[in-house]
Design a protein around this motif. Sequence first.
Motif, mmCIF file in Angstrom:
data_model
loop_
_atom_site.group_PDB
_atom_site.id
_atom_site.type_symbol
_atom_site.label_atom_id
_atom_site.label_comp_id
_atom_site.label_asym_id
_atom_site.label_seq_id
_atom_site.Cartn_x
_atom_site.Cartn_y
_atom_site.Cartn_z
ATOM 1 N N ARG B 167 0.922 -1.072 0.198
ATOM 2 C CA ARG B 167 -0.076 -0.102 -0.144
ATOM 3 C C ARG B 167 1.176 1.180 -0.200
ATOM 4 N NH1 ARG B 167 -3.402 -3.070 3.144
ATOM 5 N NH2 ARG B 167 -3.180 -2.016 5.247
ATOM 6 N N ARG B 168 1.725 0.539 0.295
ATOM 7 C CA ARG B 168 2.981 2.137 0.855
ATOM 8 C C ARG B 168 3.629 2.401 -0.551
ATOM 9 N NH1 ARG B 168 6.083 3.517 5.735
ATOM 10 N NH2 ARG B 168 8.090 3.754 4.360
ATOM 11 N N PHE B 169 3.462 1.588 -1.496
ATOM 12 C CA PHE B 169 4.226 2.024 -2.480
ATOM 13 C C PHE B 169 3.618 2.441 -3.527
ATOM 14 C CE2 PHE B 169 7.754 -1.581 -2.220
ATOM 15 C CZ PHE B 169 8.741 -0.657 -1.475
ATOM 16 N N HIS B 170 2.203 1.660 -3.558
ATOM 17 C CA HIS B 170 1.142 2.193 -4.278
ATOM 18 C C HIS B 170 0.684 3.857 -4.333
ATOM 19 C CE1 HIS B 170 -0.756 -2.040 -5.139
ATOM 20 N NE2 HIS B 170 -0.236 -1.357 -6.181
ATOM 21 N N HIS B 171 0.716 4.348 -2.670
ATOM 22 C CA HIS B 171 0.743 5.485 -2.275
ATOM 23 C C HIS B 171 1.682 5.994 -3.050
ATOM 24 C CE1 HIS B 171 -3.196 5.084 -0.525
ATOM 25 N NE2 HIS B 171 -2.794 4.391 0.246
ATOM 26 N N GLY B 172 2.939 5.632 -3.036
ATOM 27 C CA GLY B 172 4.420 6.377 -3.592
ATOM 28 C C GLY B 172 4.166 6.369 -4.667
ATOM 29 N N ILE B 173 3.406 6.072 -5.832
ATOM 30 C CA ILE B 173 4.146 5.655 -7.291
ATOM 31 C C ILE B 173 2.283 7.294 -7.248
ATOM 32 C CG2 ILE B 173 2.682 4.893 -9.501
ATOM 33 C CD1 ILE B 173 4.269 2.035 -8.727
ATOM 34 N N ASP B 174 1.446 6.935 -6.408
ATOM 35 C CA ASP B 174 0.812 7.745 -7.259
ATOM 36 C C ASP B 174 0.946 9.152 -6.620
ATOM 37 O OD1 ASP B 174 -2.383 8.559 -7.241
ATOM 38 O OD2 ASP B 174 -2.743 9.077 -5.560
ATOM 39 N N ALA B 175 1.287 9.185 -6.032
ATOM 40 C CA ALA B 175 2.207 11.126 -5.978
ATOM 41 C C ALA B 175 3.121 10.869 -5.707
ATOM 42 C CB ALA B 175 2.138 10.773 -3.350
ATOM 43 N N GLU B 176 4.165 10.339 -6.273
ATOM 44 C CA GLU B 176 4.923 11.302 -7.526
ATOM 45 C C GLU B 176 4.486 10.830 -8.453
ATOM 46 O OE1 GLU B 176 7.784 12.013 -6.362
ATOM 47 O OE2 GLU B 176 8.206 10.270 -4.665
ATOM 48 N N SER B 177 3.581 10.375 -9.529
ATOM 49 C CA SER B 177 3.206 10.246 -10.508
ATOM 50 C C SER B 177 2.259 11.755 -10.386
ATOM 51 C CB SER B 177 2.529 9.566 -10.716
ATOM 52 O OG SER B 177 1.490 9.415 -10.479
ATOM 53 N N VAL B 178 1.276 12.789 -9.222
ATOM 54 C CA VAL B 178 1.037 13.278 -9.143
ATOM 55 C C VAL B 178 1.920 15.132 -9.550
ATOM 56 C CG1 VAL B 178 -0.106 15.394 -8.033
ATOM 57 C CG2 VAL B 178 -1.385 12.956 -8.222
ATOM 58 N N ARG B 179 3.034 14.617 -8.576
ATOM 59 C CA ARG B 179 4.188 15.487 -8.703
ATOM 60 C C ARG B 179 4.728 15.733 -9.710
ATOM 61 N NH1 ARG B 179 8.001 13.504 -3.688
ATOM 62 N NH2 ARG B 179 8.942 15.661 -4.940
ATOM 63 N N LEU B 180 5.222 14.060 -10.571
ATOM 64 C CA LEU B 180 5.652 14.985 -11.901
ATOM 65 C C LEU B 180 4.786 14.964 -13.462
ATOM 66 C CD1 LEU B 180 8.268 13.314 -13.375
ATOM 67 C CD2 LEU B 180 6.576 11.388 -13.537
ATOM 68 N N SER B 181 3.624 15.290 -12.968
ATOM 69 C CA SER B 181 2.658 15.639 -13.906
ATOM 70 C C SER B 181 2.550 16.793 -13.622
ATOM 71 C CB SER B 181 0.986 15.689 -13.858
ATOM 72 O OG SER B 181 1.407 13.873 -13.957
ATOM 73 N N GLU B 182 2.966 17.803 -12.508
ATOM 74 C CA GLU B 182 2.754 19.350 -12.311
ATOM 75 C C GLU B 182 3.532 19.586 -12.181
ATOM 76 O OE1 GLU B 182 -0.350 18.963 -8.309
ATOM 77 O OE2 GLU B 182 2.164 19.186 -7.881
ATOM 78 N N ALA B 183 5.087 19.281 -12.398
ATOM 79 C CA ALA B 183 6.245 19.817 -12.818
ATOM 80 C C ALA B 183 6.673 19.673 -13.978
ATOM 81 C CB ALA B 183 7.482 18.329 -11.951
ATOM 82 N N ALA B 184 5.856 18.695 -14.875
ATOM 83 C CA ALA B 184 6.105 18.643 -16.632
ATOM 84 C C ALA B 184 5.174 19.964 -16.574
ATOM 85 C CB ALA B 184 5.062 17.425 -16.624
ATOM 86 N N GLN B 185 3.997 19.866 -16.306
ATOM 87 C CA GLN B 185 3.144 21.452 -16.507
ATOM 88 C C GLN B 185 3.849 22.107 -16.666
ATOM 89 O OE1 GLN B 185 -0.673 20.657 -14.934
ATOM 90 N NE2 GLN B 185 -1.766 21.965 -16.605
#
Lengths: 130, 450
Positions: B167-185
């Motif tokens: 669950r920690r890993f899934h949450h981690g991927i979710d959080a990092e992918s959101v941050r990555l999208s924001e950074a890319a934007q």
Amino acid sequence: MAPAIRGENVTQRVLIIEDEPNIADALRFLLTREGFDVAVENDGAKALDRLRDLAADVVILDVMLPNRSGFDILRDLRAGGGTAPPVLMLTAKGQAQDRLTAEALGVTAFMTKPFSNAEVVETVRGLAGA
Amino acid sequence: MAASLAGSRIREARLRAGMTQAALAKASGISPSYLNLIEHNRRRIGGRVLNAIAAALRTRPSDLAEGGSPTLIADLRAAVAEHPGAPADADTAEALAGRFPGWAEFVLMLNRQVRDQHAAIRALSDRLAHDPFLSETIHAMLSQITAIRSTAGILARIDDIPALQQRRFHHGIDAESVRLSEAAQALAEYLGAAAESPESAATAEEMLDHFLRRHGYHFDPIDREAETAAAFPAPVAAQRISGLVEDIMAAETADLPVAARSLVRAHLTAYAADAHAMPLRHFADAAARLGWNPQALAAEFGQGVPAVFRRLAVLRRPWIEAPSFGLIVVTASGYPLLRRPLPDFALPRHGNACPLWPLFQTFARPGVVLLERIEHDTGRPFVTLSHAAPRRPPALGEVPDPEAAMLIVAERESPFATAAAARPALAVGTSCRICTRGDCPARAQPQLLR
């Protein structure tokens, strides 16, 4: 998974100095499975004290850290003399200048982000056996 | 000494005139041996002899006597000094300026261009290397990608992960992918803003683009002046309009490099000529009356189709109802001479346009106005009118130098939509590098983001 052994039946310790919690978490999980005793420090200013307390056998050190850079930590570690542990440095920059700086400061291994899990595990195993 | 080179210029002028030394000596009233000494710069001349030689050569004495301009010589020496090790001797600058002033100016022009381009390259390189936002954002993105890659690798390859850790890993991927999208934007917005900023312009063409965009591609003072031109005699009207062009140049281009100023001036001059020939309101009325038909408009105003395309592309104003036309004009090699992009139809700045654009078909059919429906790779439909013509009438035996223009309008506001409706839409893009059509048979370059 064969435990990483230090001397007679002592598990080898790895200190991960990394402020990105999800990277630290993944590395901790991977290295723990490899049989290492893993600790994580996310504050650059506390890294050297933590290192001394733990007597880590291998250090994974990020370059960009809050309060103190990985380069400063490496410099102090090497300046301390004695038998400082091998250091695997991680950087998201990967510029030639960073590598040269790290080498000049006595880094043992250098890896740029993003790296593969297998690559990190192999490198840490190599450093621990050295 | 400039005067010491008069002999060389006399010799060159004599050879150009096809005269022998003996003939020139005779015509000038001096002996051939004296002329020989003069031509080899061994005798200084002036006054009566110089006048006689000039008269015999049908040229002005000053053309033979004057050396190179001191400014030109000084600039040449300064240019050589900028290139240590260059196989040019600063002492011969005087000879070059005196004997071949045109070539000397050309050398200086090239040197200025090299200097400007080095400065632009340095600025771009410096920006990439030292821009703190770029550096921070890319660093953050690499860290986020690292976290996602490591965690995803663990989840994909290791089966016995404890549920809590999973669950920690899934949450981690979710959080990092959101941050990555924001950074890319954020990065995309930053680069987009940088491209819009005049300070980011590195080439003369980019500076022209910024200048035109800042003005919304039209120049109301020129249009107003052109509308009143009929009240003045033609030379006065032309002078008033060219005076306006100079006013704009003086007020807005003083800080631009020579090459960019030259592009802006050429654009404004062409704009002024179009405005004069097709005054705005008169043109707008005629366009509406003639159904926006470029050939009918060309006939009405006695202009070529390319000029009508240019005028249509700048017609829309707050007080003039007209479709929003985009326009690109390219050379036969595809190099853009003029770009007027639409918000949802980007136009490449440095060539490499989509080879399927209808405008490229018109090179084989010059003079024909080609009406096509196209579908951009963004999915948006447009209607285009394309036309090719020589840039200027070729002289007898000269190879024509054609340019092609494409007028682009969104299908929903196209006055030609009905005429084009029966035609299947051509699937096109902007350029291969950024086009998402993976199966395009015309693809010439791989997609940048794949």
